[in-house]
Design an enzyme around this catalytic site. Structure first.
Site, PDB file in Angstrom:
ATOM      1  N   HIS A 184       0.853  -1.190   0.000  1.00  0.00           N
ATOM      2  CA  HIS A 184       0.000   0.000   0.000  1.00  0.00           C
ATOM      3  C   HIS A 184       0.883   1.231   0.000  1.00  0.00           C
ATOM      4  O   HIS A 184       1.949   1.228   0.632  1.00  0.00           O
ATOM      5  CB  HIS A 184      -0.894  -0.001   1.253  1.00  0.00           C
ATOM      6  CG  HIS A 184      -2.066   0.899   1.106  1.00  0.00           C
ATOM      7  ND1 HIS A 184      -1.982   2.250   1.342  1.00  0.00           N
ATOM      8  CD2 HIS A 184      -3.332   0.653   0.706  1.00  0.00           C
ATOM      9  CE1 HIS A 184      -3.161   2.789   1.100  1.00  0.00           C
ATOM     10  NE2 HIS A 184      -3.999   1.849   0.712  1.00  0.00           N
ATOM     11  N   ASP A 243      -7.971  -5.267   0.191  1.00  0.00           N
ATOM     12  CA  ASP A 243      -8.461  -6.117  -0.894  1.00  0.00           C
ATOM     13  C   ASP A 243      -8.088  -7.579  -0.731  1.00  0.00           C
ATOM     14  O   ASP A 243      -8.640  -8.444  -1.418  1.00  0.00           O
ATOM     15  CB  ASP A 243      -7.923  -5.612  -2.241  1.00  0.00           C
ATOM     16  CG  ASP A 243      -8.688  -4.391  -2.707  1.00  0.00           C
ATOM     17  OD1 ASP A 243      -9.862  -4.276  -2.340  1.00  0.00           O
ATOM     18  OD2 ASP A 243      -8.096  -3.567  -3.415  1.00  0.00           O
TER      19      ASP A 243
HETATM   20  N1  ACO Z   1       4.168  -7.778  -4.657  1.00  0.00           N
HETATM   21  C1  ACO Z   1       5.508  -7.768  -4.882  1.00  0.00           C
HETATM   22  N2  ACO Z   1       6.265  -6.651  -4.857  1.00  0.00           N
HETATM   23  C2  ACO Z   1       5.649  -5.492  -4.606  1.00  0.00           C
HETATM   24  C3  ACO Z   1       4.251  -5.420  -4.359  1.00  0.00           C
HETATM   25  C4  ACO Z   1       3.506  -6.619  -4.402  1.00  0.00           C
HETATM   26  N3  ACO Z   1       2.180  -6.620  -4.178  1.00  0.00           N
HETATM   27  N4  ACO Z   1       3.897  -4.137  -4.136  1.00  0.00           N
HETATM   28  C5  ACO Z   1       5.022  -3.422  -4.231  1.00  0.00           C
HETATM   29  N5  ACO Z   1       6.074  -4.227  -4.500  1.00  0.00           N
HETATM   30  C6  ACO Z   1       7.475  -3.816  -4.607  1.00  0.00           C
HETATM   31  C7  ACO Z   1       7.743  -3.124  -5.940  1.00  0.00           C
HETATM   32  O1  ACO Z   1       8.134  -4.035  -6.946  1.00  0.00           O
HETATM   33  C8  ACO Z   1       8.837  -2.166  -5.549  1.00  0.00           C
HETATM   34  O2  ACO Z   1      10.037  -2.903  -5.422  1.00  0.00           O
HETATM   35  P1  ACO Z   1      11.494  -2.239  -5.723  1.00  0.00           P
HETATM   36  O3  ACO Z   1      11.582  -1.020  -4.833  1.00  0.00           O
HETATM   37  O4  ACO Z   1      12.435  -3.331  -5.362  1.00  0.00           O
HETATM   38  O5  ACO Z   1      11.474  -1.892  -7.180  1.00  0.00           O
HETATM   39  C9  ACO Z   1       8.443  -1.713  -4.136  1.00  0.00           C
HETATM   40  O6  ACO Z   1       7.697  -2.827  -3.593  1.00  0.00           O
HETATM   41  C10 ACO Z   1       7.604  -0.455  -4.091  1.00  0.00           C
HETATM   42  O7  ACO Z   1       6.482  -0.647  -4.935  1.00  0.00           O
HETATM   43  P2  ACO Z   1       5.733   0.526  -5.688  1.00  0.00           P
HETATM   44  O8  ACO Z   1       4.872  -0.045  -6.757  1.00  0.00           O
HETATM   45  O9  ACO Z   1       6.739   1.565  -6.073  1.00  0.00           O
HETATM   46  O10 ACO Z   1       4.853   1.092  -4.498  1.00  0.00           O
HETATM   47  P3  ACO Z   1       3.618   2.050  -4.637  1.00  0.00           P
HETATM   48  O11 ACO Z   1       3.433   2.712  -3.327  1.00  0.00           O
HETATM   49  O12 ACO Z   1       3.763   2.893  -5.854  1.00  0.00           O
HETATM   50  O13 ACO Z   1       2.410   1.030  -4.941  1.00  0.00           O
HETATM   51  C11 ACO Z   1       0.636  -0.491  -4.686  1.00  0.00           C
HETATM   52  C12 ACO Z   1       1.486   0.613  -4.024  1.00  0.00           C
HETATM   53  C13 ACO Z   1       0.143  -0.030  -6.064  1.00  0.00           C
HETATM   54  C14 ACO Z   1      -0.582  -0.771  -3.832  1.00  0.00           C
HETATM   55  C15 ACO Z   1       1.520  -1.769  -4.836  1.00  0.00           C
HETATM   56  O14 ACO Z   1       1.933  -2.204  -3.569  1.00  0.00           O
HETATM   57  C16 ACO Z   1       0.801  -2.892  -5.602  1.00  0.00           C
HETATM   58  O15 ACO Z   1       0.862  -2.931  -6.832  1.00  0.00           O
HETATM   59  N6  ACO Z   1       0.117  -3.834  -4.852  1.00  0.00           N
HETATM   60  C17 ACO Z   1      -0.623  -4.883  -5.500  1.00  0.00           C
HETATM   61  C18 ACO Z   1      -1.960  -4.329  -5.985  1.00  0.00           C
HETATM   62  C19 ACO Z   1      -2.911  -4.076  -4.830  1.00  0.00           C
HETATM   63  O16 ACO Z   1      -3.100  -4.904  -3.956  1.00  0.00           O
HETATM   64  N7  ACO Z   1      -3.570  -2.898  -4.899  1.00  0.00           N
HETATM   65  C20 ACO Z   1      -4.585  -2.510  -3.910  1.00  0.00           C
HETATM   66  C21 ACO Z   1      -4.122  -1.364  -3.080  1.00  0.00           C
HETATM   67  S1  ACO Z   1      -5.260  -0.993  -1.812  1.00  0.00           S
HETATM   68  C22 ACO Z   1      -6.481  -0.180  -2.587  1.00  0.00           C
HETATM   69  O17 ACO Z   1      -6.342   0.501  -3.573  1.00  0.00           O
HETATM   70  C23 ACO Z   1      -7.786  -0.308  -2.008  1.00  0.00           C
END
Ligand code: ACO
Length: 433
Positions: free
Chosen positions: A310, A367
């Site tokens: 998140h 979620d």
């Molecule tokens: N699984 C594996 N790796 C992940 C995940 C995940 N679910 N989420 C983030 N990471 C990693 C990224 O690859 C990145 O790694 P790095 O720094 O080594 O390159 C790091 O963690 C940071 O990730 P970002 O995408 O830059 O983080 P951001 O804050 O932009 O994204 C998000 C947050 C979109 C929720 C992300 O965690 C994600 O894609 N999660 C899966 C989708 C999800 O569950 N979304 C629902 C969110 S809650 C809602 O909207 C109600």
């Protein structure tokens, strides 16, 4: 806008390119600090660059407070845990929109108005007929909410905005249920005024004209809880979209329709559908949770762990904790054995022990468990994000109203750092390529 000129004001001094600027610090009621950069461009000729806005506040807001490090979520000061246990969705909707918990008379009056605005204009039947039979309910909802603006074209007076708020909250479940009924080719069910908000939704979703339909109160309460947990989450992607669209003075229907579209994305509200698809995939592959976690870490393809991570929560998502407990209770009450829940729990345990997920501060979000509950309640998978939208509606409305009343609101128009070609002469067709 700020108290920059008062002697006691705290400031941050920025020196760059031989110039300097004192910028006021802005403090929220929970001691959150921000730097007011309003004079940055006019004084230093510079802007900030913050893709994804992870460091940028877009407004002052009194609706919802989140402390992502401590896993705190409060609507108008009330902890989500207390609201989840003691409140109802309509009560929470009133709280978000009006800022205070309703008195009994206010709540009864609100519930009564909502109940009496649930029907749609008959022309909506033809609106849905125009969509393909397999239309996904989410864009169908976004289009239908946008289309409501064509039925209510009155000028934007305070009373008319109040009526729009009531109409939106009342008609959203009807539109959601109609979107579903259209997608399965069943007749639309008119709302029933003797049912409460969530019961009525179930009735319109699953009832048919052929037989009586009795709503299980366990299901209705479970959905009410989910709606409460979804009701607001400060400046998330869809809420920011609602504010951005509304900042151009677009009406509330148009702004909410845009918010629904933003919520549809798999990185936002669409994640609950993706979680179920992920759990199904793991099950189909023999239930090898460890291998799936390894794939997610290796960033192969798009194999993120859906429902994990998140932007704001870096410790735990309090909504996920409430849902995990509720998920077990609901499945127990319904007598459902869920292989998906077993896999989800194993997945959570494996990920929470893994260095990658620990060091990246990735925890289950709302979620992760909501999809499992929706599935147990019989909600079809393509309706999961629609359920989220029904829940998020009061939050979107509260923010839109707050934005409209805020004297600092200006049309949202970010700047950019241009990285394209510099000035060059036009190339005639016969000289190209
Ligand atoms: N699984 C594996 N790796 C992940 C995940 C995940 N679910 N989420 C983030 N990471 C990693 C990224 O690859 C990145 O790694 P790095 O720094 O080594 O390159 C790091 O963690 C940071 O990730 P970002 O995408 O830059 O983080 P951001 O804050 O932009 O994204 C998000 C947050 C979109 C929720 C992300 O965690 C994600 O894609 N999660 C899966 C989708 C999800 O569950 N979304 C629902 C969110 S809650 C809602 O909207 C109600």
């Amino acid at each position: 806008m700020t108290d920059a000129n008062t002697p006691a004001a705290r400031t941050v001094r920025l020196e760059a390119e031989g110039k300097s600027l004192n910028m006021p610090l802005v403090e929220g009621t929970e001691a959150e600090l921000g730097i007011d950069i309003a004079k940055l461009r006019s004084s230093l000729g510079m802007i900030t660059l913050d893709p994804g806005f992870g460091n940028s506040g877009a407004c002052r807001s009194a609706v919802t407070f989140i402390d992502g490090d401590l896993g705190i979520l409060r609507y108008r000061g009330y902890p989500i845990e207390e609201l989840a246990e003691r409140s109802t969705f309509l009560e929470v909707a009133w709280l978000l929109i009006h800022g205070e918990l309703p008195t009994k008379a206010e709540l009864d009056g609100f519930a009564n108005s909502v109940t009496h605005h649930t029907m749609l204009n008959e022309n909506f039947g033809r609106f849905f007929e125009g969509l393909p039979t397999d239309a996904h309910p989410m864009p169908a909802c976004a289009a239908a909410i946008g289309a409501l603006a064509t039925f209510y074209q009155q000028p934007e007076t305070e009373q008319n905005v109040r009526d729009t708020v009531t109409r939106l909250i009342a008609k959203m479940p009807t539109i959601a249920a109609y979107s579903y009924k259209h997608s399965v080719g069943q007749p639309f069910m008119y709302p029933k005024n003797q049912l409460d908000y969530c019961q009525n939704f179930f009735y319109m979703m699953f009832g048919t004209p052929c037989e009586d339909f009795v709503v299980d109160p366990v299901l209705a309460r479970a959905v009410d809880l989910l709606f409460i947990l979804h009701a607001d989450h400060e400046q998330n992607c869809s809420t920011s979209t609602v504010r951005v669209v509304g900042s151009s003075r677009a009406n509330l229907f148009a702004s909410i329709s845009a918010g629904i579209s933003a919520l549809w994305g798999p990185l936002h509200g669409g994640a609950n559908q993706q979680v179920i698809e992920m759990l199904d995939h793991i099950e189909a592959e023999g239930g090898d949770v460890a291998r799936f976690v390894e794939d997610a870490k290796s960033k192969k393809g798009s194999s993120r762990l859906m429902g994990f991570g998140h932007r704001v929560y870096k410790n735990f998502d309090p909504r996920a904790s409430i849902l995990k407990k509720s998920c077990g209770e609901v499945l127990n009450k319904l007598g459902i054995q869920s292989r998906q829940l077993e896999i989800a729990i194993k997945l959570e345990e494996t990920a929470l022990k893994d260095d990658y997920f620990i060091s990246h501060k990735l925890y289950p979000n709302v979620d992760f468990y909501s999809g499992i509950i929706y599935k147990a309640l019989g909600i079809p998978i393509n309706m999961f994000t629609v359920m989220f939208a029904i829940g998020r509606l009061p939050g979107w409305i509260a923010h839109w109203l707050e934005m409209r009343k805020d004297p600092d609101t200006r049309i949202v128009r970010p700047r950019q750092i241009y990285t394209g070609a510099t000035k060059r002469p036009y190339v005639p067709m016969n000289k190209r390529g």
